[in-house]
Scaffold this motif. Sequence first.
Motif, short mmCIF file in Angstrom:
data_model
loop_
_atom_site.label_atom_id
_atom_site.label_comp_id
_atom_site.label_asym_id
_atom_site.label_seq_id
_atom_site.Cartn_x
_atom_site.Cartn_y
_atom_site.Cartn_z
N ALA A 20 -7.16 3.82 -7.14
CA ALA A 20 -6.46 3.57 -5.49
C ALA A 20 -6.93 4.61 -4.43
CB ALA A 20 -5.16 4.33 -5.74
N TYR A 21 -7.71 5.64 -4.77
CA TYR A 21 -8.31 6.47 -3.57
C TYR A 21 -9.66 5.84 -3.38
CZ TYR A 21 -4.43 8.91 -2.18
OH TYR A 21 -3.11 9.27 -1.64
N ALA B 28 -5.42 5.54 -12.20
CA ALA B 28 -4.92 4.95 -11.18
C ALA B 28 -5.17 5.67 -9.88
CB ALA B 28 -3.36 4.58 -11.33
N THR B 29 -5.23 6.85 -9.82
CA THR B 29 -5.53 7.94 -8.74
C THR B 29 -6.97 7.76 -8.33
OG1 THR B 29 -3.64 9.32 -9.43
CG2 THR B 29 -5.12 10.21 -7.87
N TRP C 253 0.92 -1.16 -0.17
CA TRP C 253 -0.09 -0.11 0.01
C TRP C 253 0.81 1.36 0.08
CZ3 TRP C 253 -5.58 -0.60 1.29
CH2 TRP C 253 -6.21 0.91 1.69
N ILE D 177 1.54 7.24 -6.27
CA ILE D 177 0.81 8.15 -6.65
C ILE D 177 0.85 9.62 -6.14
CG2 ILE D 177 -1.81 8.63 -6.62
CD1 ILE D 177 -2.26 5.46 -7.01
N MET E 35 -10.08 2.76 -3.34
CA MET E 35 -9.62 1.59 -2.21
C MET E 35 -9.35 1.96 -1.07
SD MET E 35 -6.02 -0.56 -2.66
CE MET E 35 -5.01 0.70 -2.44
N LEU F 208 2.60 1.76 -3.41
CA LEU F 208 1.56 2.34 -4.59
C LEU F 208 1.12 3.72 -4.22
CD1 LEU F 208 -0.61 1.81 -6.78
CD2 LEU F 208 -2.19 1.11 -5.03
N LEU F 209 0.64 4.05 -2.90
CA LEU F 209 0.24 5.22 -2.60
C LEU F 209 1.42 6.42 -2.68
CD1 LEU F 209 -2.87 6.27 -2.21
CD2 LEU F 209 -2.26 3.74 -1.85
#
Length: 163
Positions: free
Chosen positions: A150-151, A146-147, A42, A49, A153, A45-46
């Motif tokens: 992901a957000y 992807a942003t 996590w 981003i 998530m 990944l974050l």
Amino acid sequence: MARIPETDGSGEIADRIRERRGGNLHSLDRMLLHSPQLADGWNSLLGAIRQRIALPAAIRELVILRIAVLNRAPYEWAAHERPAREAGLRESQLAAVREESPALDERLRRVIAYTDAMTRDVHVPDELFDALRADFSDGELVELTATVAAYNMVSRFLVALDV
């Protein structure tokens, strides 16, 4: 109060998260650290981003705040309101994110529409995606997508565990 107690945040993975966060762990991190390997992925990944992509910070933060509104994630809004202001978003733009107001320019309205489509319906209409091509390169479109993903998530994790 969160549904699961926060961890103390010790170990190598917690240290990497602290490093990315400027020395502190957030409640989100302390929840994720119940599964250190998940927290590590996590964080990678974050971290990418938030710190290593070409998508402008103002667009990233606009997307994150819109997702916080759509998914009723107040923790996420609180965590990103200051970075949004630092990225150049004005009070009128923050209000527009909350209210679906026309106070945003055409480009930002398209970003909001894309975020809404991905968050609410998953499917993005071809016309909307094609309109975004005028605003972003292929790489930026991948980063924007992807942003948003992901957000969503992040917010769903926060809301489900009542963080």
